[in-house]
Design an enzyme around this catalytic site. Structure first.
Site, PDB file in Angstrom:
ATOM      1  N   ASN A 104       3.063 -11.614  -3.208  1.00 16.37           N
ATOM      2  CA  ASN A 104       2.438 -10.080  -3.260  1.00 16.37           C
ATOM      3  C   ASN A 104       2.573  -9.743  -4.722  1.00 16.37           C
ATOM      4  OD1 ASN A 104       5.434  -9.496  -4.126  1.00 16.37           O
ATOM      5  ND2 ASN A 104       5.879 -10.198  -2.206  1.00 16.37           N
ATOM      6  N   LYS A 158      15.485   2.405   7.204  1.00 16.88           N
ATOM      7  CA  LYS A 158      15.868   0.952   6.695  1.00 16.88           C
ATOM      8  C   LYS A 158      17.355   0.784   6.100  1.00 16.88           C
ATOM      9  CE  LYS A 158      12.142  -0.851   5.175  1.00 16.88           C
ATOM     10  NZ  LYS A 158      10.836  -1.066   4.179  1.00 16.88           N
TER      11      LYS A 158
HETATM   12  N1  CTP Z   1      14.183  -8.024   2.212  1.00 16.20           N
HETATM   13  C1  CTP Z   1      14.746  -9.070   2.670  1.00 16.20           C
HETATM   14  N2  CTP Z   1      14.253 -10.078   3.457  1.00 16.20           N
HETATM   15  C2  CTP Z   1      13.090  -9.960   3.746  1.00 16.20           C
HETATM   16  C3  CTP Z   1      12.306  -8.913   3.575  1.00 16.20           C
HETATM   17  C4  CTP Z   1      12.931  -7.835   2.753  1.00 16.20           C
HETATM   18  O1  CTP Z   1      16.152  -9.547   2.005  1.00 16.20           O
HETATM   19  N3  CTP Z   1      12.474 -10.785   4.714  1.00 16.20           N
HETATM   20  C5  CTP Z   1      15.051  -7.096   1.368  1.00 16.20           C
HETATM   21  C6  CTP Z   1      14.067  -6.657   0.050  1.00 16.20           C
HETATM   22  O2  CTP Z   1      14.575  -7.522  -1.191  1.00 16.20           O
HETATM   23  C7  CTP Z   1      14.673  -5.438   0.096  1.00 16.20           C
HETATM   24  C8  CTP Z   1      14.827  -4.877   1.304  1.00 16.20           C
HETATM   25  O3  CTP Z   1      15.016  -5.765   1.922  1.00 16.20           O
HETATM   26  O4  CTP Z   1      15.646  -5.156  -0.851  1.00 16.20           O
HETATM   27  C9  CTP Z   1      13.636  -3.863   1.821  1.00 16.20           C
HETATM   28  O5  CTP Z   1      12.422  -4.542   1.911  1.00 16.20           O
HETATM   29  P1  CTP Z   1      11.093  -4.053   2.639  1.00 16.20           P
HETATM   30  O6  CTP Z   1      10.124  -5.058   2.194  1.00 16.20           O
HETATM   31  O7  CTP Z   1      10.888  -2.695   1.966  1.00 16.20           O
HETATM   32  O8  CTP Z   1      11.365  -4.153   4.034  1.00 16.20           O
HETATM   33  P2  CTP Z   1      10.972  -4.978   5.084  1.00 16.20           P
HETATM   34  O9  CTP Z   1      12.333  -5.343   5.791  1.00 16.20           O
HETATM   35  O10 CTP Z   1      10.211  -5.978   4.813  1.00 16.20           O
HETATM   36  O11 CTP Z   1      10.486  -3.917   6.191  1.00 16.20           O
HETATM   37  P3  CTP Z   1       9.126  -3.411   6.436  1.00 16.20           P
HETATM   38  O12 CTP Z   1       8.074  -4.321   5.343  1.00 16.20           O
HETATM   39  O13 CTP Z   1       8.690  -3.781   7.678  1.00 16.20           O
HETATM   40  O14 CTP Z   1       8.890  -2.199   5.976  1.00 16.20           O
END
Ligand code: CTP
Length: 434
Positions: free
Chosen positions: A227, A359
């Protein structure tokens, strides 16, 4: 926040714009780097004055510094002048809002700590009440000499001084060891931090683990899924904590930040989410707080392919053979020791506040910083950010557009263990140029 169809919010001001910054340069070969620092400060809208010792003036051109700072450069010969109503060192000391002493040589350190006012620079340092960033630079043996170490220790007790010890590396004397001046990016960062936060070391004795940047999940030997995260927000959070006294460990994916911004951090570079998870788990037991700023990939191949795929095969790849990356943050929350504070991040497009609240409760961290990535002054690679900091007990704190370092300081204030800050002082906003 930008309102639909409304005016664009004014770009947040650079914390150094309009500041009166005195750059004091002493006799170490690292002085040759200072014209670039002075130029960077001037470009950022700071008012800059330079003062040099005689040794510094033999290493770097006062004419170049005058030109880059758009102002006369001061030397010892200027100190006493029958046309000046007030002594120059007092004028400069009172004019400065921030002082940068870089490089700081063993001699000038000794003069300062022992109160010797026998040069213009030494008198100015003693006379000023402004906060100071001091960056030592010298030969390794000189740095390790007991009198210099004693003087450096004494400087730590000066209060309004942010002292940057020398880094290890190849020195001009061809020696490999401690002695290099902090990188120019560090000097600018320390000045910005001083302007935003002051010199209080409220994280002293605490340890912080930060994750930053993207992860890369291999598809085949040539391609990966990732990303647009540059890692800047996480790196600045780590540096702000370091400048506030914390020991900081940074676990990071492939970054797109200046390497000078990593100086002083204990870095563990990784590529994949699995490597990041292993590095974070290994470090979790030794830290007081965690900030999970990394943009971890959401999906990965169950088995990355050992040979490069053709276009045709790549098109067929999207259908099956994928698994979800485990939630690293939720895993850290589940295994945290008592008292460990954890901050998560949530990058969103559109109105992400409701999703961020959900979240926060789903992941179970203490704080969650929800920041937009579809606003002009926020998101991947932008020097500025904004958003909502959601915290315990339903606290929703709006963080207005500001430099990423300013946002980092606000996040650290929320995350640090509670307690009063004795004598904390932040500079008022810069006034218009006189
Ligand atoms: N995060 C994590 N492990 C993952 C995905 C995300 O630890 N596999 C952590 C990120 O570092 C951040 C938080 O979770 O601190 C939120 O990440 P985000 O990408 O917004 O959330 P997702 O869990 O991926 O949810 P979604 O993409 O479905 O909104």
């Amino acid at each position: 926040m930008r309102t639909e169809g409304g005016p664009r919010p004014a770009a947040s001001p650079d914390p150094l714009a309009g500041r009166r910054i005195l750059v004091a340069i002493t006799g170490s070969i690292a002085a040759v780097k200072m014209p670039l620092v002075v130029s960077a400060l001037a470009k950022r809208g700071a008012q800059v004055r330079c003062v040099l010792t005689a040794s510094a003036a033999s290493l770097v051109s006062p004419v170049a510094l005058a030109s880059l700072s758009r102002h006369q450069c001061y030397l010892d010969a200027d100190q006493w002048c029958h046309q000046a109503p007030r002594p120059l060192h007092v004028e400069l000391a009172e004019w400065a809002e921030l002082v940068l002493v870089a490089p700081l040589s063993a001699t000038s350190l000794g003069r300062w700590v022992h109160g010797l006012a026998d040069t213009l620079l030494a008198s100015t340092l003693l006379a000023t009440e402004a906060p100071v960033v001091a960056a030592a630079a010298m030969n390794t043996s000189m740095w390790q000499a007991p009198p210099v170490q004693g003087n450096w220790q004494a400087l730590q007790g000066f209060g309004r001084v942010l002292a940057l010890g020398p880094a290890a590396g190849l020195l001009a004397c061809d020696r490999q060891g401690d002695g290099r001046m902090a990188e120019p990016e560090q000097l600018l960062l320390a000045l910005e931090s001083l302007a935003l936060w002051g010199w209080q070391r409220d994280w002293q004795g605490l340890t912080l683990l930060v994750s930053a940047g993207p992860t890369r999940e291999a598809l085949d030997p040539a391609r990966f899924l990732s990303n647009g995260s540059t890692g800047l927000m996480g790196v600045l959070l780590a540096q702000a904590a370091r400048l506030r006294g914390a020991s900081v460990q940074l676990v990071h994916g492939p970054l797109q930040v200046h390497p000078g911004l990593l100086e002083g951090l204990l870095c563990t570079p990784v590529q994949t989410a699995a490597q990041m998870q292993a590095a974070l788990s290994a470090a979790q037991g030794q830290v007081d707080a965690i900030a999970m700023a990394a943009a971890v990939a959401d999906h990965r191949r169950v088995e990355p392919l050992a040979r490069k795929l053709s276009k045709q095969e790549l098109g067929e790849l999207w259908v099956e053979g994928w698994e979800q990356v485990p939630d690293l943050l939720a895993g850290l929350v589940a295994s945290r020791p008592p008292g460990q504070a954890i901050l998560g991040f949530a990058a969103h497009s559109g109105d992400g506040l409701a999703a961020a609240r959900e979240k926060l409760s789903r992941k179970g961290c203490d704080w969650l910083f929800a920041n937009p990535i579809d606003q002009p002054d926020a998101g991947f690679g932008s020097p500025t950010n904004q958003g909502w900091l959601l915290g315990p007990g339903g606290q929703d704190i709006q963080l207005q557009p500001a430099s990423k370092l300013a946002i980092a300081h606000q996040l650290l204030t929320a995350l640090r263990p509670p307690g009063p800050l004795p004598g904390h002082r932040v500079l008022p906003r810069a006034e218009a140029n006189p």
